[in-house]
Design a protein around this motif. Structure first.
Motif, PDB file in Angstrom:
ATOM      1  N   ARG A  67       0.902  -1.100   0.330  1.00 53.61           N
ATOM      2  CA  ARG A  67       0.048  -0.261  -0.004  1.00 53.61           C
ATOM      3  C   ARG A  67       0.460   1.183   0.147  1.00 53.61           C
ATOM      4  O   ARG A  67       1.864   1.139   0.623  1.00 53.61           O
ATOM      5  N   ASP A  68       0.409   2.235  -0.459  1.00 54.08           N
ATOM      6  CA  ASP A  68       1.120   3.602  -0.264  1.00 54.08           C
ATOM      7  C   ASP A  68       1.160   4.490   1.028  1.00 54.08           C
ATOM      8  O   ASP A  68       0.514   3.323   1.798  1.00 54.08           O
ATOM      9  N   GLU A  69       1.597   5.379   0.812  1.00 57.62           N
ATOM     10  CA  GLU A  69       1.425   6.416   2.851  1.00 57.62           C
ATOM     11  C   GLU A  69       0.460   6.612   2.308  1.00 57.62           C
ATOM     12  O   GLU A  69      -0.424   6.971   4.011  1.00 57.62           O
ATOM     13  N   HIS A  70      -1.303   6.147   1.626  1.00 55.30           N
ATOM     14  CA  HIS A  70      -2.513   6.445   2.258  1.00 55.30           C
ATOM     15  C   HIS A  70      -3.376   5.327   2.314  1.00 55.30           C
ATOM     16  O   HIS A  70      -4.111   5.802   2.396  1.00 55.30           O
ATOM     17  N   GLN A  71      -2.653   4.287   2.551  1.00 58.40           N
ATOM     18  CA  GLN A  71      -3.069   3.337   2.604  1.00 58.40           C
ATOM     19  C   GLN A  71      -3.990   2.728   1.241  1.00 58.40           C
ATOM     20  O   GLN A  71      -4.721   1.741   1.315  1.00 58.40           O
ATOM     21  N   LEU A  72      -3.489   3.124   0.487  1.00 61.06           N
ATOM     22  CA  LEU A  72      -3.730   2.489  -1.110  1.00 61.06           C
ATOM     23  C   LEU A  72      -3.789   1.039  -1.513  1.00 61.06           C
ATOM     24  O   LEU A  72      -2.638   1.440  -1.736  1.00 61.06           O
ATOM     25  N   PRO A  73      -3.864   0.444  -1.926  1.00 60.45           N
ATOM     26  CA  PRO A  73      -3.473  -0.639  -2.492  1.00 60.45           C
ATOM     27  C   PRO A  73      -2.790  -0.011  -4.007  1.00 60.45           C
ATOM     28  O   PRO A  73      -3.335   0.599  -4.584  1.00 60.45           O
ATOM     29  N   ILE A  74      -1.601  -0.691  -3.971  1.00 61.66           N
ATOM     30  CA  ILE A  74      -0.918  -0.284  -5.177  1.00 61.66           C
ATOM     31  C   ILE A  74      -0.206  -1.942  -5.375  1.00 61.66           C
ATOM     32  O   ILE A  74       0.040  -1.575  -6.991  1.00 61.66           O
ATOM     33  N   ARG A  75      -0.134  -2.769  -5.041  1.00 68.36           N
ATOM     34  CA  ARG A  75       0.042  -4.024  -5.127  1.00 68.36           C
ATOM     35  C   ARG A  75      -1.034  -5.579  -5.021  1.00 68.36           C
ATOM     36  O   ARG A  75      -1.058  -5.097  -3.829  1.00 68.36           O
ATOM     37  N   MET A  76      -1.100  -6.496  -5.693  1.00 63.99           N
ATOM     38  CA  MET A  76      -1.909  -7.542  -5.442  1.00 63.99           C
ATOM     39  C   MET A  76      -1.252  -8.627  -6.135  1.00 63.99           C
ATOM     40  O   MET A  76      -1.173  -8.830  -6.814  1.00 63.99           O
ATOM     41  N   THR A  77      -1.394 -10.071  -4.740  1.00 65.34           N
ATOM     42  CA  THR A  77      -0.642 -10.799  -5.612  1.00 65.34           C
ATOM     43  C   THR A  77      -1.657 -12.159  -5.317  1.00 65.34           C
ATOM     44  O   THR A  77      -2.434 -12.113  -4.469  1.00 65.34           O
ATOM     45  N   GLY A  78      -1.860 -13.364  -6.417  1.00 64.64           N
ATOM     46  CA  GLY A  78      -2.876 -14.602  -5.787  1.00 64.64           C
ATOM     47  C   GLY A  78      -2.271 -15.369  -6.963  1.00 64.64           C
ATOM     48  O   GLY A  78      -1.456 -15.586  -7.206  1.00 64.64           O
ATOM     49  N   THR A  79      -3.370 -16.250  -6.660  1.00 66.75           N
ATOM     50  CA  THR A  79      -3.392 -17.959  -7.290  1.00 66.75           C
ATOM     51  C   THR A  79      -4.415 -17.909  -8.257  1.00 66.75           C
ATOM     52  O   THR A  79      -5.591 -17.286  -7.438  1.00 66.75           O
ATOM     53  N   LEU A  80      -4.317 -18.755  -8.988  1.00 68.38           N
ATOM     54  CA  LEU A  80      -5.304 -19.464  -9.547  1.00 68.38           C
ATOM     55  C   LEU A  80      -5.024 -20.318  -9.998  1.00 68.38           C
ATOM     56  O   LEU A  80      -4.478 -21.575 -10.132  1.00 68.38           O
ATOM     57  N   LYS A  81      -6.715 -21.711  -9.726  1.00 63.96           N
ATOM     58  CA  LYS A  81      -6.477 -22.711  -9.793  1.00 63.96           C
ATOM     59  C   LYS A  81      -7.882 -23.217 -10.332  1.00 63.96           C
ATOM     60  O   LYS A  81      -8.449 -22.645  -9.936  1.00 63.96           O
ATOM     61  N   ASP A  82      -6.742 -24.243 -10.868  1.00 63.69           N
ATOM     62  CA  ASP A  82      -8.255 -25.251 -11.654  1.00 63.69           C
ATOM     63  C   ASP A  82      -9.017 -26.127 -11.186  1.00 63.69           C
ATOM     64  O   ASP A  82      -8.684 -27.084 -10.656  1.00 63.69           O
ATOM     65  N   ILE A  83      -9.788 -25.667 -10.999  1.00 63.36           N
ATOM     66  CA  ILE A  83     -11.198 -26.808  -9.828  1.00 63.36           C
ATOM     67  C   ILE A  83     -11.752 -27.289 -10.291  1.00 63.36           C
ATOM     68  O   ILE A  83     -13.209 -27.778 -10.308  1.00 63.36           O
ATOM     69  N   THR A  84     -12.551 -27.273 -12.002  1.00 61.22           N
ATOM     70  CA  THR A  84     -12.629 -28.507 -12.952  1.00 61.22           C
ATOM     71  C   THR A  84     -13.869 -29.902 -12.290  1.00 61.22           C
ATOM     72  O   THR A  84     -13.705 -29.988 -12.162  1.00 61.22           O
ATOM     73  N   PRO A  85     -12.450 -30.510 -11.897  1.00 58.77           N
ATOM     74  CA  PRO A  85     -12.394 -32.064 -11.509  1.00 58.77           C
ATOM     75  C   PRO A  85     -13.139 -31.427 -10.462  1.00 58.77           C
ATOM     76  O   PRO A  85     -13.785 -32.506  -9.541  1.00 58.77           O
ATOM     77  N   LEU A  86     -12.856 -30.902  -9.951  1.00 64.28           N
ATOM     78  CA  LEU A  86     -13.514 -30.537  -8.073  1.00 64.28           C
ATOM     79  C   LEU A  86     -15.055 -29.798  -8.271  1.00 64.28           C
ATOM     80  O   LEU A  86     -16.045 -30.956  -7.682  1.00 64.28           O
ATOM     81  N   VAL A  87     -15.264 -29.330  -8.792  1.00 65.70           N
ATOM     82  CA  VAL A  87     -17.158 -28.915  -9.362  1.00 65.70           C
ATOM     83  C   VAL A  87     -17.400 -30.351  -9.780  1.00 65.70           C
ATOM     84  O   VAL A  87     -18.996 -29.985  -9.598  1.00 65.70           O
ATOM     85  N   ALA A  88     -16.356 -30.679 -11.175  1.00 68.72           N
ATOM     86  CA  ALA A  88     -17.055 -32.165 -12.074  1.00 68.72           C
ATOM     87  C   ALA A  88     -17.698 -32.717 -10.663  1.00 68.72           C
ATOM     88  O   ALA A  88     -19.381 -33.642 -10.311  1.00 68.72           O
ATOM     89  N   ALA A  89     -17.052 -33.157  -9.695  1.00 67.01           N
ATOM     90  CA  ALA A  89     -16.602 -34.079  -8.451  1.00 67.01           C
ATOM     91  C   ALA A  89     -17.970 -33.674  -7.845  1.00 67.01           C
ATOM     92  O   ALA A  89     -19.130 -34.471  -6.956  1.00 67.01           O
TER      93      ALA A  89
END
Length: 868
Positions: free
Chosen positions: A288-310
């Motif tokens: 975040r910057d000095e004003h506590q505004l988000p400047i960077r965000m990280t994450g993941t993508l997971k293929d859950i097609t088999p889980l949804v199918a199950a």
């Protein structure tokens, strides 16, 4: 330090001037003296040898080794030759090995050598004197042992070595620690990469201000990042996120960035190369910057097609189990109910709450039976059967129950699943179907299936009995002439009349069609059996009044007696059929007991059928040809194809024996087509070569004539074999065309329009209608052999032939007489104006090669014809 070169030059000059008057004689006189080391000076201050070090000797002049401690100030050795004559006239030279390169020369006034910062170690100092500067003597040498400096002492060096080792060790530790840190960092990164790769998750890094998103471990089937139009901007006018999920993803991301929710986690569908896939998108703000505004965000993508199918499959299975029509009960390992579905309540009337934690119970069966079911399930894993049970309202119902054991990962039984369905209505329907399946729907009598079971039981129990099988003579004619409805009413009345015959233990069955059977149990008495047969004939002899018609029928009965006439139900039934067939062949309206001769005939008939089928498979059928001759010119005018059956190892079988069987079994269609094809092939070859003229006649059977595509079949054979239709003549028997004259006329007209000649065979043996005869599109009338046999012995036969010939001529038809065996018959036929004849008089049916040789021989005119 050494003196300067300028001083040396001056001293050398003084030496030369002084030595000029000295003679060699004077030099030699002073040869017993030497140069002495007089004093030592440190920083121009005199010191004794003892002051330098306790190891030096007390007197410097007799010392061989002088130990000098490490000093930084100038060090001076003064020397002289006090015992030399005229010492003031001496010149000196000195040299410190490893320090001075050359000798240093000095005069008597400067009798000293000064050095500063001597290198440590041993150095030999040498000094000599000379009067003339040429001859040097009085040599004095001393070894100067310069002490090693403190900082170069062994202890210092050892300390230095220790310090160096410590420093090197410290550096090694630092390098190793750094290397270990790098390795750990690399391993950590590698583990992170492998973990990320192994998990299949895709890592994304969103720089919010730059509107740039970076991905790691990307998927090949998902080339683009999900386009939610917030992360990395709007790259394309269309989004690869499913339209039904796009707004939800955008709202979830906005709420997280605005701080309304603590985590960003959403599942949605994304279009890929493999179609729509389900992904789990997770992210977190990491900067975040000095004003506590988000400047960077990280994450993941997971293929859950088999889980949804199950998950969907589990939901589907759960929904299916809940809503299927079969009742489902799940019990724990102690057979206590833990779950049911809706159909359980519908079928039994008990609610889920009523049955929870209740043990498995079958109220209509004793506990031992239920215990046996449990043991089977525990041992074999499943039990299936049909049982009865009580509903909540007390009514009884039947169910089809399946009980299965469900095991856990360790192989232990965890649950039992019972599935059941209400089969009460099905069982009632089955009982009704069983009743209907065993009952003839038309007459109400037991049917063939019930007969087979009952009769097999009698034979199995070895109960003596008699079996009477009969059918109605010429029942087909009644059906064809009066209709099937009248025929059905006739069968019902027959069942009523015959059903009254026999004793109480006797049973009457309808096997099918117009065929019935009567079983006389516990008797082999011929009187009782013949009495029952006569009663059947008597019952059927009286007219039946149906729809205004008085119908009189007769019956043929075949009789067998167990155990004399067979040992199985099938054998007895077959023998009874054989006996009935013989009764019918004797004119019908009677009964016939089975005997051995009938069995032999039946066996012969079966054997002949097998031989005929084998002949068709192995192409043992042969076509023979009989010439047709003009009675006027006595020339060959045509031929007739006749089939012969010649089986290797058996011989030739008469057509009179196998043709009726082929008609009965339906094999005549295959036989007829093969004969027609072979005849067309031979005739085309003969016509092409000019060996044969005229037409070849081929017989059409009744079953062939009834084929709906007869004309097309014949034309296909003619086309395939390349024979002109005008070279073919089809012979149709009188009885065939008169069964259905209108249809026969239609078929014959089609064949006639195709260019095929038609002949009416065996004329006079049937019941031809002259009204139809004139409508038949035929060109030839063939007189049956029965009229020719007695043409010269009976006036009736001769007049009959004359009438047929005259009628045929009046209709514009040619006449062919069959079965001419002698010249007298040929002469009579010639006088009656019969144009053509065939028979043994001219030739027997001949094989292909024999026929060609025969027709090349001129036909001899019969003697009776020659006389006239």
């Amino acid at each position: 330090m050494r003196r300067t070169p300028l001083l040396q030059v001056i001293m050398w000059c003084s030496l030369l001037l002084t030595a000029g008057g000295t003679s060699a004689q004077s030099v030699a006189s002073y040869s017993d003296w030497q140069v002495e080391l007089i004093t030592l000076r440190m920083a121009n201050q005199p010191v004794s040898a003892q002051q330098l070090d306790g190891r030096n000797r007390p007197q410097l002049y007799n010392s061989e080794v002088l130990f000098i401690p490490t000093i930084d100030s100038p060090f001076t050795i003064e020397f002289g030759a006090p015992y030399a004559p005229q010492p003031q006239r001496l010149f000196y030279r000195y040299q410190l090995e490893d320090v001075d390169r050359d000798w240093v020369i000095t005069d008597a006034e400067f009798r000293r050598a000064t050095y500063t910062n001597l290198p440590f170690g041993e150095h030999q100092f040498i000094v000599e004197a000379s009067i003339d500067g040429k001859t040097w003597q009085g040599r004095r040498a001393i070894t100067l042992d310069v002490a090693v400096p403190t900082w170069l002492s062994p202890w210092a060096i050892t300390l230095y070595a220790l310090l160096s080792c410590c420093i090197l060790f410290g550096l090694a530790l630092l390098v190793r620690a750094k290397r270990r840190t790098l390795v750990q960092l690399r391993d950590s990164e590698e583990r992170l990469k492998l973990s990320l790769w192994g998990s299949g998750d895709q890592l994304w890094d969103w720089h919010i201000r730059e509107q740039a998103i970076h991905r790691h471990n990307t998927w090949r089937h998902l080339s683009e990042f999900p386009q939610d139009r917030l992360r990395a901007g709007e790259r394309s006018p269309t989004s690869n996120i499913h339209p039904l999920d796009l707004k939800r993803v955008q709202q979830q991301l906005r709420d997280y960035l605005d701080g309304k929710i603590d985590t960003f986690e959403v599942t949605y569908r994304v279009s890929s190369d493999d179609g729509w896939i389900w992904v789990l998108d997770r992210g977190k703000i990491v900067a975040r910057d000095e004003h506590q505004l988000p400047i960077r965000m990280t994450g993941t993508l997971k293929d859950i097609t088999p889980l949804v199918a199950a998950e969907e499959r589990l939901k589907m299975l759960a929904t299916s189990i809940t809503n299927i029509s079969d009742g489902v009960c799940i019990y724990d390992s102690q057979f206590k109910l833990i779950e049911t579905n809706q159909s359980f309540t519908k079928i039994t009337g008990y609610s889920r709450a009523d049955m929870l934690n209740k043990p498995l119970h079958l109220s209509l069966y004793n506990p031992e039976y239920l215990a046996q079911i449990k043991r089977v399930v525990q041992q074999h894993g499943s039990w299936h059967g049909e049982i009865e049970d009580l509903r909540k309202d007390g009514t009884t119902y039947q169910m089809e129950l399946t009980l299965d054991a469900i095991t856990d990962d360790s192989g232990q039984i965890a649950q039992y699943v019972a599935t059941f369905s209400d089969i009460t209505e099905r069982k009632n329907a089955e009982r009704e179907l069983r009743r209907l399946s065993n009952t003839d729907t038309l007459t109400g009598l037991p049917n063939r299936s019930y007969f087979q079971v009952s009769h097999s039981n009698l034979v199995r129990k070895r109960i003596a009995h008699a079996l009477l099988i009969f059918d109605l003579d010429d029942f087909k004619k009644i059906n064809d002439s009066l209709g099937h409805e009248v025929g059905d009413h006739l069968l019902m009345q027959v069942a009523e009349r015959v059903g009254e015959i026999g004793r109480a233990q006797d049973t009457f069955y309808r096997l099918g069609g117009d065929e019935f059977t009567l079983i006389l149990e516990d008797t082999t008495d011929l009187h009782d059996i013949t009495e029952a047969a006569n009663q059947v004939l008597e019952a059927l002899s009286h007219p039946f009044h149906i729809s205004g018609h008085d119908i009189v029928v007769s019956s043929s009965i075949g009789i067998v007696v167990y155990p004399n006439d067979g040992q199985s139900s099938q054998e007895l039934l077959q023998n009874a059929d054989t006996a009935m067939y013989h009764a019918k062949s004797r004119g019908g309206n009677g009964y016939q007991f089975f005997n051995e001769s009938m069995n032999k005939n039946a066996v012969r008939r079966l054997q002949l059928e097998n031989q005929l089928r084998q002949a068709l498979r192995n192409n043992h059928l042969q076509v023979h040809y009989q010439p047709k001759v003009s009675l006027k010119t006595h020339q060959f005018v045509g031929l007739e194809a006749l089939v012969r059956l010649d089986i290797p190892g058996v011989g030739i079988i008469s057509p009179a024996e196998f043709i009726p069987l082929a008609e009965e079994t339906g094999l005549i269609i295959d036989v007829g087509e093969r004969v027609l094809r072979q005849t067309c092939r031979d005739m085309r070859e003969w016509v092409t070569s000019g060996a044969v003229e005229g037409r070849v006649a081929v017989n059409l059977s009744a079953k062939q004539f009834l084929q709906p595509d007869l004309t097309q079949r014949i034309m296909n054979i003619l086309d395939e074999e390349g024979l002109d239709p005008k070279c073919l003549e089809l012979e149709i028997t009188e009885g065939v065309v008169m069964e259905d004259p209108e249809r026969a006329i239609q078929i014959m007209t089609e064949l006639h329009f195709c260019g095929i000649h038609l002949a009416l065979d065996d004329f006079g043996t049937g019941y031809s209608s002259l009204a139809y005869l004139k409508r038949f599109p035929i060109q030839t009338l063939k007189i049956d052999k029965a009229f020719i046999d007695d043409i010269n012995g009976a006036d009736r036969d001769r007049n009959m032939v004359a009438s047929i010939v005259a009628m045929a001529h009046n209709l514009g038809l040619d006449v062919v007489a069959e079965g001419v065996v002698n010249a007298a018959q040929a002469s009579t036929l010639h006088h009656l104006n019969c144009e053509f004849a065939q028979g043994f008089l001219f030739a027997q049916p001949l094989k292909r090669e024999q026929f060609l040789a025969h027709i090349k021989t001129p036909v001899k005119k019969p003697a009776h014809v020659l006389l006239n």
